[in-house]
Design an enzyme around this catalytic site. Structure first.
Site, PDB file in Angstrom:
ATOM      1  N   CYS A 180       0.785  -1.243   0.000  1.00 41.88           N
ATOM      2  CA  CYS A 180       0.000   0.000   0.000  1.00 41.88           C
ATOM      3  C   CYS A 180       0.814   1.288   0.000  1.00 41.88           C
ATOM      4  O   CYS A 180       0.689   2.106  -0.898  1.00 41.88           O
ATOM      5  CB  CYS A 180      -0.892   0.037   1.234  1.00 41.88           C
ATOM      6  SG  CYS A 180      -1.941  -1.381   1.415  1.00 41.88           S
ATOM      7  N   HIS A 200      -2.867   6.663   3.962  1.00 39.87           N
ATOM      8  CA  HIS A 200      -1.731   5.770   4.248  1.00 39.87           C
ATOM      9  C   HIS A 200      -0.365   6.334   3.858  1.00 39.87           C
ATOM     10  O   HIS A 200       0.538   5.581   3.471  1.00 39.87           O
ATOM     11  CB  HIS A 200      -1.936   4.379   3.603  1.00 39.87           C
ATOM     12  CG  HIS A 200      -1.304   3.284   4.423  1.00 39.87           C
ATOM     13  ND1 HIS A 200      -1.301   1.969   4.042  1.00 39.87           N
ATOM     14  CD2 HIS A 200      -0.645   3.335   5.613  1.00 39.87           C
ATOM     15  CE1 HIS A 200      -0.673   1.249   4.954  1.00 39.87           C
ATOM     16  NE2 HIS A 200      -0.263   2.062   5.911  1.00 39.87           N
TER      17      HIS A 200
END
Ligand SMILES: *[C@@H]1O[C@H](CO)[C@@H](O)[C@H](O)[C@H]1NC(C)=O
Ligand SMILES: *[C@@H]1O[C@H](CO)[C@@H](O)[C@H](O)[C@H]1NC(C)=O
Ligand SMILES: *[C@@H]1O[C@H](CO)[C@@H](O)[C@H](O)[C@H]1NC(C)=O
Ligand SMILES: *[C@@H]1O[C@H](CO)[C@@H](O)[C@H](O)[C@H]1NC(C)=O
Ligand SMILES: *[C@@H]1O[C@H](CO)[C@@H](O)[C@H](O)[C@H]1NC(C)=O
Ligand SMILES: *[C@@H]1O[C@H](CO)[C@@H](O)[C@H](O)[C@H]1NC(C)=O
Ligand SMILES: *[C@@H]1O[C@H](CO)[C@@H](O)[C@H](O)[C@H]1NC(C)=O
Ligand SMILES: *[C@@H]1O[C@H](CO)[C@@H](O)[C@H](O)[C@H]1NC(C)=O
Length: 583
Positions: free
Chosen positions: A76, A132
């Site tokens: 991610c 993120h």
């Protein structure tokens, strides 16, 4: 008197600047990115599996372009960093394992994001869903990194209904730092707890499109939680499990049934977004990109039961199953549509490609690794990209490079001694799976909206089947192949003839020139590395101190000096400051 004349002049020149910018911006395309999380190659029905129907994503790809040799990063944080900066994550210190909640790590301040670049070109910029890329101080978060608005979460994942995420306490492994992470800008959204994340993020995206001033270009990134696991890292949240088990009764495992449903619900959000763009008259001037940030995580940590079949490897690895991404892109502005693009494209390429589509001069983007692929995608011209640095992870100690137009891949070492290096996942080709429902593609909101556009070639069932056949990989692995390939003495794979990475060619006498070429390239990148900046979870981040909400716990001042944001540390800092004044 002279003063007011010059004031009038300034005013006049400002108006004329505003007018030219306005007329220019009318032509700038709306850019919509819809991002899936941890969804595998084989979890989209366009790639040949009949198990999980994704009619809207299929319709987007079949009406537009399916990128067959699209490579992304292995997890991610690196993927999102590469997407937004156009740089290889190893040049940002973000190449290692993803940022933990409570970890003081972020995008470097000196690297502009796609949102910052597009904002300069006059775009309204919005992020819905996952970030993120750091939230230790406010300056790390999306609204300080180019997004006008952010509705969503800062950390790696949250519960599908609870919007909570736990990390292990850095001082007591038996304790969890647990907190709520659903924010509108900096405002926690407790009142929305209990609503289903995929639907909530879709709804917020529709609101943004609905309210958008269509004389301005829009940059919207809808960054889904699906199909990552939620809550405690195992949840596969669906709105009604009884219904899920009925609809997907042909799938054996209960978890895989839930996963199928949450992917299908995400697919519906694609249809809703395209339809809303159509209703607002924006679709005719839009570019819509859908892709998954990395491969599936069929087993292990954050196991989501996804499938990258027939490829080798999972998320975290540099095998095709980890980094060969699913991507479909559609725009009426493309000269060539309804085709499979087989040129080498990397996730870092979207920044220069979109910047150029937005009328920017790619030369303004300094020091990036991505290249402008606008003509490659919109006209199917040959790419100028000859190789991709897959990653150099100095934190976990493995690296890889793909060269020779994507034919040969060199790997050096592997993640955690080969954990996730095997073959996994459902083929979705078993007889108990339903047949591919072509009428569901044709009647999908995505297809209906696109086909309403003037001059659009009508998609028919024959074309759908032809394109699907062209992009589907047959099983390319031998059933008995159980080699793990640690690649500690390097591995070489011929991806063209062996996409399943069954055979290590590193010792082949006739491949030594290729090996040396790739080794040299990889070594050259190694000299440019910014060491992975992974840190331990910071004790001061504990959401307990912030009403059980994940909150930026440090203050980055003008000079990006970090001071703690909780009151005990504030008092300590105050005393230190007083002391330093006295001494
Ligand atoms: C947070 O990270 C930045 C960048 O690595 C570092 O300069 C700073 O000292 C860190 N602050 C704290 C409180 O750990
Ligand atoms: C902490 O969270 C993990 C999952 O994130 C869970 O397995 C564990 O039981 C939790 N521990 C406590 C003490 O709540
Ligand atoms: C998160 O941590 C809290 C506090 O330790 C615990 O009560 C809760 O059960 C944990 N949740 C999960 C999903 O592990
Ligand atoms: C859940 O689905 C079942 C089966 O489709 C249905 O009977 C039930 O009413 C649903 N429950 C809710 C709360 O919607
Ligand atoms: C195929 O999709 C159409 C449109 O969504 C639906 O009406 C039909 O029932 C589906 N057919 C099957 C066999 O599931
Ligand atoms: C694996 O299967 C292939 C045929 O698919 C066969 O040629 C080979 O001998 C088998 N290897 C082993 C070790 O069984
Ligand atoms: C392979 O990785 C090791 C460290 O893990 C490094 O010392 C070596 O230089 C790398 N080889 C190449 C060709 O990059
Ligand atoms: C604190 O958290 C509770 C939920 O635990 C929430 O209802 C309340 O609104 C929060 N207070 C503030 C000031 O955010």
């Amino acid at each position: 008197m002279w003063l007011s004349t010059s004031a009038v002049f300034v005013l006049f020149s400002q108006i004329s600047v505003a007018i030219t910018e306005n007329t220019k911006s009318e032509k700038k395309p709306h850019i919509i990115i819809i991002l899936a999380d941890d969804v595998g190659w084989n979890d989209f029905s366009l790639h040949g599996s009949n198990q999980i129907p994704t009619p809207n994503i299929d319709a987007l790809g079949f009406n537009g372009v399916i990128l067959d040799k699209f490579y992304t990063q292995q997890t991610c944080t690196p993927s999102r960093a590469a997407l937004l900066t156009g740089k290889y994550p190893m040049r940002l210190g973000l190449q290692g394992t993803p940022i933990d909640a409570g970890e003081n790590r972020s995008l470097p301040f000196n690297t502009p994001t796609m949102a910052e670049h597009l904002k300069k070109l006059g775009y309204s910029t919005h992020l819905v869903g996952k970030w993120h890329l750091g939230a230790a101080c406010k300056k790390h978060t999306p609204t300080k990194r180019g997004f006008d608005t952010h509705f969503g979460y800062w950390e790696g994942y949250v519960g599908y209904f609870s919007y909570e995420i736990n990390v292990t306490s850095p001082i007591d492994a038996k304790k969890n730092f647990s907190g709520f992470d659903l924010h509108d800008g900096f405002q926690p959204q407790w009142q929305l707890q209990g609503q289903y994340a995929t639907e909530l993020f879709a709804k917020k995206s529709l609101d943004i499109i609905e309210k958008h001033d269509t004389s301005k270009p829009l940059f919207l990134m809808l960054s889904h939680l699906a199909g990552h696991t939620g809550h405690d890292g195992t949840e596969l949240g669906v709105p009604n499990k009884t219904r899920t088990d009925e609809v997907y009764s042909y799938i054996k495992g209960s978890e895989r049934r839930s996963y199928a449903d949450l992917i299908n619900i995400m697919d519906q959000s694609v249809g809703e977004v395209v339809q809303k763009l159509s209703v607002r008259g924006m679709l005719e001037n839009s570019i819509i990109l859908f892709f998954s940030d990395n491969g599936a995580q069929t087993e292990g940590m954050f196991q989501n039961f996804g499938s990258s079949w027939p490829f080798r490897g999972l998320k975290f690895t540099l095998f095709e199953g980890g980094v060969r991404g699913t991507a479909a892109i559609y725009s009426p502005l493309f000269e060539k549509k309804n085709y499979i693009n087989r040129e080498l494209i990397h996730i870092t390429d979207f920044l220069p490609t979109f910047y150029r589509a937005a009328g920017g001069n790619v030369k303004d983007l300094e020091n990036i690794d991505g290249i402008d692929q606008w003509n490659v995608i919109s006209k199917n011209e040959n790419t100028a990209r000859s190789h991709i640095l897959l990653n150099i992870d100095d934190f976990s100690g493995y690296s890889g490079i793909l060269g020779f137009e994507g034919r040969y891949k060199l790997l050096n070492g592997s993640f955690k001694d080969g954990l996730y290096n095997k073959y996994y996942g459902e083929s979705g080709r078993n007889s108990e799976n339903p047949t591919y429902n072509i009428s569901s593609i044709l009647t999908s909101p995505t297809n209906i909206a696109i086909q309403k556009l003037k001059g659009m070639k009508q998609l028919d069932s024959q074309k759908i089947l032809q394109l699907r056949k062209e992009v589907t990989l047959d099983s390319c692995r031998s059933a008995n192949n159980t080699d793990i390939f640690l690649c500690n003495d390097l591995c070489l794979f011929d991806i063209y003839s062996d996409p399943c990475e069954t055979t290590n060619l590193i010792k082949d006498a006739d491949k030594q020139k290729i090996v040396n070429n790739l080794k040299e390239k990889l070594d050259n990148y190694l000299t440019k590395i910014v060491p992975a900046a992974n840190k331990l979870v910071d004790v001061r981040s504990d959401p307990n101190k912030f009403n059980n909400t994940w909150t930026p716990w440090l203050i980055c001042n003008k000079n990006n000096v970090y001071i703690s944001n909780n009151y005990i540390d504030k008092i300590i800092n105050f005393y230190i400051k007083c002391l330093s004044l006295i001494l």
